[in-house]
Scaffold this active site. Structure first.
Site, PDB file in Angstrom:
ATOM      1  N   ASP A   1      21.675 -52.024   2.342  1.00  0.00           N
ATOM      2  CA  ASP A   1      21.369 -52.941   3.445  1.00  0.00           C
ATOM      3  C   ASP A   1      20.051 -53.640   3.172  1.00  0.00           C
ATOM      4  OD1 ASP A   1      22.863 -53.189   6.308  1.00  0.00           O
ATOM      5  OD2 ASP A   1      20.790 -53.837   6.466  1.00  0.00           O
TER       6      ASP A   1
ATOM      7  N   ASP B   1      31.498 -54.824   5.186  1.00  0.00           N
ATOM      8  CA  ASP B   1      31.613 -54.931   6.643  1.00  0.00           C
ATOM      9  C   ASP B   1      30.659 -56.047   7.054  1.00  0.00           C
ATOM     10  OD1 ASP B   1      32.218 -54.418   9.294  1.00  0.00           O
ATOM     11  OD2 ASP B   1      30.756 -52.800   9.477  1.00  0.00           O
TER      12      ASP B   1
ATOM     13  N   CYS C   1      34.099 -57.667  12.840  1.00  0.00           N
ATOM     14  CA  CYS C   1      34.462 -57.372  14.235  1.00  0.00           C
ATOM     15  C   CYS C   1      34.586 -58.689  14.986  1.00  0.00           C
ATOM     16  CB  CYS C   1      33.462 -56.432  14.894  1.00  0.00           C
ATOM     17  SG  CYS C   1      31.742 -57.005  14.865  1.00  0.00           S
TER      18      CYS C   1
END
Length: 404
Positions: free
Chosen positions: A256, A301, A354
């Protein structure tokens, strides 16, 4: 129901944090609830649920109350008054709530509820976008479902327990739950509860994770002993799920760009009993280049608009701007191009968001497959998950395999 001044004032202060100071709703609730340790569970639930309700229906309530942003304190009390009147809650004779026109509020609600952008309380641009992407009948169902409060769903941590044992453990703590058909490790709570104070949570027996999100890690088809990279790990909900599926065997690398998120991931991993996880901060392109062609599996993701999770993050529709979509899709495209290079020949990659928008989902995969970086990949399968058909968050998941 009797309204208490300190609780109503806490709601108003929370609205000010969210709409005037730019604090995320979840953080605002967290901050407000720390204010008075004497508040019981009912008080805390009232504050949290009322705040989320008013944030969710802000456009409708503001139109009824005839107030415009930027809101001042008097405006927030008017929004609260609309909320209370529409729920049939008697208003106390406080000066902040004087001359609330209850009959007019109900009349305006009936009138505005005939117009979708007010009925579903969404910006004009989002309503137009949804119509263009899905057509009226589908969009009506989906945006309505995205305004329903989200259930609390748990994912069993199979490194430490099983679903039947976890369910019994929760019952012993007064928390009732049901299994979710088709989701092998999921339990949905029968009633909302602060599960983070439970012994089961402290022991690392579960994580709070929506059922749709629980479909992402299994799609990657991991096995013990593999080298797996979670390229946008964040605080690591899906990393922890991957570790459980890998049975703590092999190497799991969480990447990240935010060190504080990786710090939180390491803390959660300790509670979950995860031992095969290594976190790496992406400080430059060198971090990714060192991993080129080394991973059996890569999860992307990707950062997205979050339009699939409006039920739990209703403030996102007010913070998101139409022009943000282009920036977000550019970032997604770049991540697919750069991070796909970490997959070894014969390896697999999952791209997930999402969001429910085709521009962030299937259209991104089509573009990637036509690019130079995507020429060696094939799309094996994809899932489009919508709130109105699943009962859970909106998600997109695509599994791609690199030719070997």
């Amino acid at each position: 129901m009797r309204l208490h001044r300190n609780l109503v004032f806490a709601v108003v202060d929370g609205l000010n944090l969210i709409f005037n100071e730019g604090v995320y709703a979840s953080k605002a609730v967290e901050q407000i609830l720390k204010r008075d340790k004497r508040w019981g569970s009912r008080d805390r639930s009232f504050i949290a649920e009322t705040l989320y309700d008013i944030v969710r229906w802000k456009r409708l309530y503001a139109e009824i109350a005839e107030v415009r942003e930027p809101f001042d304190r008097a405006n927030f009390f008017r929004l609260f008054a609309v909320w209370a009147v529409l729920r049939g809650i008697p208003l106390p004779s406080w000066k902040q709530l004087e001359e609330t026109p209850a009959r007019r509020i109900k009349g305006r609600f009936d009138e505005l509820s005939k117009i979708r952008k007010y009925r579903e309380s969404i910006p004009d641009w989002l309503d137009t976008l949804g119509l263009e992407a899905f057509g009226e009948a589908f969009w009506e169902k989906e945006i309505h479902a995205l305004n329903e409060p989200a259930p609390v769903v748990l994912r069993t941590n199979t490194l430490k327990t099983s679903l039947p044992f976890l369910r019994r453990h929760l019952v012993d703590e007064g928390i009732a739950s049901d299994p979710v058909p088709g989701y092998p490790n999921a339990l949905v709570l029968k009633e909302r509860s602060n599960v983070f104070t439970s012994e089961a949570f402290k022991e690392g027996l579960f994580e709070v994770q929506d059922a749709s999100s629980q479909l992402v890690a299994p799609m990657l088809d991991v096995a013990p002993g593999m080298r797996v990279i979670d390229a946008c790990a964040g605080a690591g909900g899906k990393s922890l799920h991957l570790a459980a599926l890998m049975e703590n065997k092999g190497q799991l690398i969480g990447l990240d760009i935010y060190p504080q998120k990786l710090h939180e991931l390491k803390r959660r991993a300790r509670r979950n009993g995860v031992h095969n996880l290594e976190t790496r901060l992406i400080e430059s392109t060198k971090t990714i280049k060192k991993l080129h062609g080394t991973a059996d599996r890569v999860l992307i993701d990707a950062p997205c608009t979050g339009l699939g999770v409006l039920r739990r993050n209703p403030d996102a529709k007010w913070k998101l701007r139409q022009e943000d979509l282009g920036t977000i899709t550019d970032t997604q495209r770049q991540l697919l191009s750069d991070y796909s290079k970490m997959v070894k020949p014969g390896g697999k990659m999952v791209y997930a968001t999402c969001s429910i928008l085709p521009a962030e989902n299937s259209e991104q995969v089509v573009h990637f497959l036509k690019s130079a970086e995507g020429a060696d990949f094939d799309l094996e399968k994809e899932k489009h998950i919508f709130a109105h058909t699943s009962g859970f968050d909106g998600f997109y998941i695509a599994l791609l395999q690199k030719k070997g």
